[in-house]
Write an enzyme that holds these catalytic residues in place. Sequence first.
Site, PDB file in Angstrom:
ATOM      1  N   HIS A  25      -6.491  -2.217   5.486  1.00 47.91           N
ATOM      2  CA  HIS A  25      -6.481  -3.127   6.773  1.00 47.91           C
ATOM      3  C   HIS A  25      -7.828  -3.607   7.232  1.00 47.91           C
ATOM      4  O   HIS A  25      -8.448  -4.660   7.290  1.00 47.91           O
ATOM      5  CB  HIS A  25      -5.632  -2.344   7.738  1.00 47.91           C
ATOM      6  CG  HIS A  25      -4.236  -2.365   7.456  1.00 47.91           C
ATOM      7  ND1 HIS A  25      -3.516  -3.187   6.616  1.00 47.91           N
ATOM      8  CD2 HIS A  25      -3.461  -1.302   7.458  1.00 47.91           C
ATOM      9  CE1 HIS A  25      -2.319  -2.546   6.469  1.00 47.91           C
ATOM     10  NE2 HIS A  25      -2.351  -1.546   6.821  1.00 47.91           N
ATOM     11  N   LYS A  74       0.767  -1.384  -0.333  1.00 43.79           N
ATOM     12  CA  LYS A  74       0.161  -0.049   0.120  1.00 43.79           C
ATOM     13  C   LYS A  74       0.889   1.143  -0.099  1.00 43.79           C
ATOM     14  O   LYS A  74       2.088   1.208   0.351  1.00 43.79           O
ATOM     15  CB  LYS A  74      -0.896   0.047   1.363  1.00 43.79           C
ATOM     16  CG  LYS A  74      -0.071   0.344   2.598  1.00 43.79           C
ATOM     17  CD  LYS A  74      -1.127   0.508   3.611  1.00 43.79           C
ATOM     18  CE  LYS A  74      -0.414   1.298   4.826  1.00 43.79           C
ATOM     19  NZ  LYS A  74      -1.096   1.412   5.933  1.00 43.79           N
TER      20      LYS A  74
HETATM   21  P1  NAD Z   1      12.054   5.033   2.153  1.00 50.44           P
HETATM   22  O1  NAD Z   1      11.840   6.279   1.629  1.00 50.44           O
HETATM   23  O2  NAD Z   1      12.683   4.656   3.423  1.00 50.44           O
HETATM   24  O3  NAD Z   1      12.810   4.136   0.893  1.00 50.44           O
HETATM   25  C1  NAD Z   1      12.878   4.277  -0.340  1.00 50.44           C
HETATM   26  C2  NAD Z   1      13.747   3.286  -0.927  1.00 50.44           C
HETATM   27  O4  NAD Z   1      13.630   3.733  -2.574  1.00 50.44           O
HETATM   28  C3  NAD Z   1      15.209   3.478  -0.727  1.00 50.44           C
HETATM   29  O5  NAD Z   1      15.855   2.481  -0.930  1.00 50.44           O
HETATM   30  C4  NAD Z   1      15.691   4.351  -2.082  1.00 50.44           C
HETATM   31  O6  NAD Z   1      16.926   4.157  -2.495  1.00 50.44           O
HETATM   32  C5  NAD Z   1      14.834   3.804  -3.128  1.00 50.44           C
HETATM   33  N1  NAD Z   1      14.443   4.768  -4.303  1.00 50.44           N
HETATM   34  C6  NAD Z   1      14.257   6.157  -4.215  1.00 50.44           C
HETATM   35  N2  NAD Z   1      14.178   6.650  -5.596  1.00 50.44           N
HETATM   36  C7  NAD Z   1      14.476   5.480  -6.324  1.00 50.44           C
HETATM   37  C8  NAD Z   1      14.721   5.547  -7.812  1.00 50.44           C
HETATM   38  N3  NAD Z   1      14.699   6.427  -8.565  1.00 50.44           N
HETATM   39  N4  NAD Z   1      15.255   4.241  -8.357  1.00 50.44           N
HETATM   40  C9  NAD Z   1      15.483   3.371  -7.571  1.00 50.44           C
HETATM   41  N5  NAD Z   1      15.087   3.538  -6.179  1.00 50.44           N
HETATM   42  C10 NAD Z   1      14.834   4.287  -5.737  1.00 50.44           C
HETATM   43  O7  NAD Z   1      10.428   4.303   1.937  1.00 50.44           O
HETATM   44  P2  NAD Z   1       9.918   3.222   2.747  1.00 50.44           P
HETATM   45  O8  NAD Z   1       9.532   3.698   3.956  1.00 50.44           O
HETATM   46  O9  NAD Z   1      10.876   2.213   2.904  1.00 50.44           O
HETATM   47  O10 NAD Z   1       8.452   2.882   1.961  1.00 50.44           O
HETATM   48  C11 NAD Z   1       8.656   2.291   0.636  1.00 50.44           C
HETATM   49  C12 NAD Z   1       7.215   1.904   0.178  1.00 50.44           C
HETATM   50  O11 NAD Z   1       6.576   0.770   1.017  1.00 50.44           O
HETATM   51  C13 NAD Z   1       6.342   3.016   0.122  1.00 50.44           C
HETATM   52  O12 NAD Z   1       5.356   3.098  -1.253  1.00 50.44           O
HETATM   53  C14 NAD Z   1       5.703   3.072   1.371  1.00 50.44           C
HETATM   54  O13 NAD Z   1       4.184   3.463   1.335  1.00 50.44           O
HETATM   55  C15 NAD Z   1       5.328   1.425   1.621  1.00 50.44           C
HETATM   56  N6  NAD Z   1       5.132   1.075   2.919  1.00 50.44           N
HETATM   57  C16 NAD Z   1       6.153   1.442   4.066  1.00 50.44           C
HETATM   58  C17 NAD Z   1       6.018   0.953   5.163  1.00 50.44           C
HETATM   59  C18 NAD Z   1       7.196   1.242   6.145  1.00 50.44           C
HETATM   60  O14 NAD Z   1       6.745   0.577   7.408  1.00 50.44           O
HETATM   61  N7  NAD Z   1       8.262   2.034   5.909  1.00 50.44           N
HETATM   62  C19 NAD Z   1       4.849   0.083   5.788  1.00 50.44           C
HETATM   63  C20 NAD Z   1       3.694   0.090   4.434  1.00 50.44           C
HETATM   64  C21 NAD Z   1       4.068   0.343   3.327  1.00 50.44           C
END
Ligand code: NAD
Length: 492
Positions: free
Chosen positions: A242, A150
């Site tokens: 959820h 999500k």
């Molecule tokens: P984050 O910002 O911590 O990490 C982003 C990642 O994407 C990094 O590894 C970065 O290097 C990479 N990235 C950014 N731009 C890029 C590009 N142009 N090409 C390749 N890689 C690239 O984000 P996150 O919190 O890990 O979240 C990632 C996804 O998961 C989002 O869609 C978020 O909504 C979803 N999500 C996260 C959580 C959580 O607990 N963090 C929970 C549910 C859903």
Amino acid sequence: MSARIIPVEPFDFVVFGGTGDLAQRKLLPALYHRLQDGQIPEGSRIIAASRDELDTPSYRSLVLSSIENSVPEDIRDTPLLERFLQLCHHVTVDAGSELGWDALGALLRGREDHVRAFYLAVAPRFFGPICEQVGRHQLVTPLSRVVIEKPMGRDLASSKLVNNAVGAVFNESQVFRIDHYLGKETVQNLMALRFANALFEPLWNAAHIDHVQITVAETLGVGGRGSYYETAGALRDMVQNHLLQLLCLVAMEPPESYSADSMRDEKLKVLKALRPIDADNAARLTVRGQYTGLNTANDRIPSYTEEAGLSRSRTETFVAIKAEVANWRWAGVPFYLRTGKRLPSRVSEIVVCFRPIPHNIFDQSSGRVQSNKLVIRLQPDEGVKQWVMIKDPGPGGMRLRHVPLDMSFAEAFGIRNPDAYERLLMDVVRGNQTLFMRRDEVEAAWRWIDPIQEAWEQDDTAPNAYTAGTWGPTRSVALIERDGRTWHEETV
Ligand code: NAD
């Protein structure tokens, strides 16, 4: 008694965004635990693909600190950790340009007979570009799968765009839309209770169930996620996925089997049966709230607008909804849904409240006869409790007492409750979609959510304020109390 480990075939697990928060806090620790339990076979690899300029040794240092931060020291094991680090690789890849795609292709080449999972742990705007690049570089094999998290869109139209972009490269049988709530032990236990016992199913309907409550409460505020949250709000961020998924598992008809499509067909029918909420009835059936700040003795809890860096906002951080599944089984049974940030405790639970007994044979001195409740708690302390009336043990006449029968067995069986991601990641490798959402389910959920969102947008009023650390606006209490019911609170 120990858990039974079903081995999987060697795999390549490609994590786009492998340096991000989700990967570090959830995915890598989950994979580490699966290695620890002997489920990850020799020859498997975890390949992080991110925009960060890291080589594999530096990435391994990052993985090491992720594991140290999330796996308790007493269950860490140095040789195992070393083996885990050897599984990890990093390739610098940019979703929006050609950077790194050939290198990723070269790393994957020659392993077409291995399961290949692409996990998109990146912002949703990259889902389309990454799928397109993966397709263009011919990285999709018959044994490939893609996992998306999500938010899958912010309404039906944008969700279709995401699904189209993913679907242009992967078949639906290769797409794993994750909702980690479905991987929780107690959610699985709900399926076991309902469909592996003769006891509950005959009572599982409007004749015997008075109402159902589903609460997902968080104590934290939006913190640094304000700019994302401002585009979402609690309805989109929590209810669409959820809470509706949990509602589906409670309300679904018995599926023909515990297979992916049987389960998902039944969940879809529930979503389609939800009585619409729109501008005509939203004011009566929904409550929106937004937390305000609170000054404590030596601290201040900021308001939502302070955290989001805005002077004002109409984004809801709390929502309560009185929903109804309009079908033969559930007609007239309210499903009260509630979720919010900055609430008094972090708790996710489903409470199935049975109807009162038809006639009380006991006199007043016995005490009040309370209705039976089945409480399925997802966090904290995952577990299931069936509340029943018993006679207070010992002398003193017939005094009645409402007590929980504890049906949580992880501790009794001496088993560590695995994190939901552990089960779900291994299901991805196995190709088992039972606990993942199908495209039509996600879209049906948006189809129900969109008119609620639109009704709120047409309405000039702001969300109701609630003080951080309380159970939402008083109107949420009124939503259930005007029906002569109360939100469940654990009393034992
Ligand atoms: P984050 O910002 O911590 O990490 C982003 C990642 O994407 C990094 O590894 C970065 O290097 C990479 N990235 C950014 N731009 C890029 C590009 N142009 N090409 C390749 N890689 C690239 O984000 P996150 O919190 O890990 O979240 C990632 C996804 O998961 C989002 O869609 C978020 O909504 C979803 N999500 C996260 C959580 C959580 O607990 N963090 C929970 C549910 C859903």
